[in-house]
Design an enzyme around this catalytic site. Sequence first.
Site, PDB file in Angstrom:
ATOM      1  N   ARG A  45       0.834  -1.203   0.000  1.00 41.10           N
ATOM      2  CA  ARG A  45       0.000   0.000   0.000  1.00 41.10           C
ATOM      3  C   ARG A  45       0.869   1.254   0.000  1.00 41.10           C
ATOM      4  O   ARG A  45       0.554   2.249  -0.633  1.00 41.10           O
ATOM      5  CB  ARG A  45      -0.941   0.019   1.212  1.00 41.10           C
ATOM      6  CG  ARG A  45      -1.681   1.354   1.366  1.00 41.10           C
ATOM      7  CD  ARG A  45      -2.774   1.314   2.419  1.00 41.10           C
ATOM      8  NE  ARG A  45      -2.362   0.674   3.649  1.00 41.10           N
ATOM      9  CZ  ARG A  45      -1.607   1.243   4.600  1.00 41.10           C
ATOM     10  NH1 ARG A  45      -1.138   2.470   4.439  1.00 41.10           N
ATOM     11  NH2 ARG A  45      -1.307   0.577   5.701  1.00 41.10           N
ATOM     12  N   TYR A  97     -15.737  17.261 -16.019  1.00 41.10           N
ATOM     13  CA  TYR A  97     -16.186  15.866 -16.029  1.00 41.10           C
ATOM     14  C   TYR A  97     -17.268  15.645 -14.959  1.00 41.10           C
ATOM     15  O   TYR A  97     -17.148  16.138 -13.830  1.00 41.10           O
ATOM     16  CB  TYR A  97     -14.985  14.957 -15.788  1.00 41.10           C
ATOM     17  CG  TYR A  97     -15.312  13.532 -15.411  1.00 41.10           C
ATOM     18  CD1 TYR A  97     -16.096  12.732 -16.238  1.00 41.10           C
ATOM     19  CD2 TYR A  97     -14.832  12.991 -14.220  1.00 41.10           C
ATOM     20  CE1 TYR A  97     -16.404  11.429 -15.888  1.00 41.10           C
ATOM     21  CE2 TYR A  97     -15.134  11.681 -13.862  1.00 41.10           C
ATOM     22  CZ  TYR A  97     -15.925  10.911 -14.694  1.00 41.10           C
ATOM     23  OH  TYR A  97     -16.226   9.621 -14.337  1.00 41.10           O
ATOM     24  N   ASP A 169      -6.500  18.923 -15.270  1.00 37.45           N
ATOM     25  CA  ASP A 169      -6.822  17.577 -15.730  1.00 37.45           C
ATOM     26  C   ASP A 169      -6.449  17.497 -17.203  1.00 37.45           C
ATOM     27  O   ASP A 169      -7.060  18.150 -18.052  1.00 37.45           O
ATOM     28  CB  ASP A 169      -8.314  17.305 -15.519  1.00 37.45           C
ATOM     29  CG  ASP A 169      -8.706  15.872 -15.834  1.00 37.45           C
ATOM     30  OD1 ASP A 169      -8.026  15.235 -16.667  1.00 37.45           O
ATOM     31  OD2 ASP A 169      -9.700  15.382 -15.264  1.00 37.45           O
ATOM     32  N   LYS A 194      -7.857   6.132 -19.462  1.00 41.00           N
ATOM     33  CA  LYS A 194      -8.092   6.577 -20.821  1.00 41.00           C
ATOM     34  C   LYS A 194      -6.826   6.419 -21.670  1.00 41.00           C
ATOM     35  O   LYS A 194      -6.327   5.318 -21.840  1.00 41.00           O
ATOM     36  CB  LYS A 194      -8.601   8.012 -20.816  1.00 41.00           C
ATOM     37  CG  LYS A 194      -9.741   8.343 -19.832  1.00 41.00           C
ATOM     38  CD  LYS A 194     -10.832   7.334 -19.698  1.00 41.00           C
ATOM     39  CE  LYS A 194     -12.084   7.858 -19.018  1.00 41.00           C
ATOM     40  NZ  LYS A 194     -12.065   7.796 -17.543  1.00 41.00           N
TER      41      LYS A 194
END
Length: 392
Positions: A45, A97, A169, A194
């Site tokens: 982690r 978004y 972004d 993406k």
Amino acid sequence: YGFGTLAIHAGAEPDAATGAVIPPLSLSTTFKQKAVGDFVYEYSRSDNPNRANLETAIAALEHGKHGFAFSSGSATTATILNTLAPGSHVISVNDVYGGTHRYLNKVAHSVGIETTFVDLADVDRLRDHLRENTRLVWVETPTNPTLRLVDIAALVEIAHSAGLYVAVDNTFLSPYFQSPLDLGADIVVHSATKYINGHSDVVMGVAATNNDALASKIRFLQNAIGAVPSPFDCYQAQRGIKTLHLRMRQHAHNAQLVAEFLEQSPLVDSVIYPGLPSHPQHGLAKRQMRGFGGMVSFRIKGDTNTADRFLQRTRLFTLAESLGGVESLAELPARMTHAGLAPEERNELGITENLIRLSVGVEDADDLIADLAQALQSAVSESDSLIAAVSV
């Protein structure tokens, strides 16, 4: 080094133990320490060899000192917003978004972070919304799905003069076509699901920064919140990065041809693509971007039913959410990715019921255009027939 060289080699040193040219997949959750507190990796982690490799590549491609990987783009957004104290104010571009809008409006707001959504096509509007507690400006450029642009350098100048951080972004363009950190932004983020991964088989988010203080906060929260990607997803995403420069060239080439075809079609009301001279910010696109990307939006002649028929009749463009994969996708934002916005908000942003968003893939452009042509003809002709029948 050039972009393609970095994409292939950054964070991809041959394995020191075996000489493997491709660094191996490390699935172990924990790692042996030489002595108490003497280790390179402790717990997956906190860090992992595959994630470290990917983060090195992301930092290199975005010209940043620090790279970070998260379990999704939304987790990236949430972690960065968690660097703000309760009572902070954020200014976000309004055409953002849907998932980011949801987080800012419903989640961040519930823990004392207020957001003002502003049309930043004219960056001077930023000044009108500054408050004493404003801490961050959140920008997408191009925006989703109406492909509006924000002048990053001009925005940064205003924001930094007021002591604010700027996060950009960069999902729609990838680091191949746009470098926000070079334009002065403090943080750049991506939904790596993406273009960065590029094969529609990994959900992930990434970020990069040159700011040491911000990097320290983000690294702490990355571990404390724990929204980290699996080693396998990191391995997959880094494999995708190795062809990013090749894929983005083809995405943009195909998108330009698709946009030009759509703009000439009598079955289309309007086309939105930064690479078209008709785009109102085409000049800014040429200054700020090294290419125009693979996303095209257009308004089909007709209504939501016409758009629905079109989306059911494409053969190569798959009706699905998401974007940036090698395959072409199409969707109806008003009823899919941006359905969570109120109707009046969608109308204000230009997300009409006949607005279709295309993620143009890397297939042969002639085949994609033929597919669009037959679907347009079928959908609009049936719409005209239905109108004629009702009139009779």
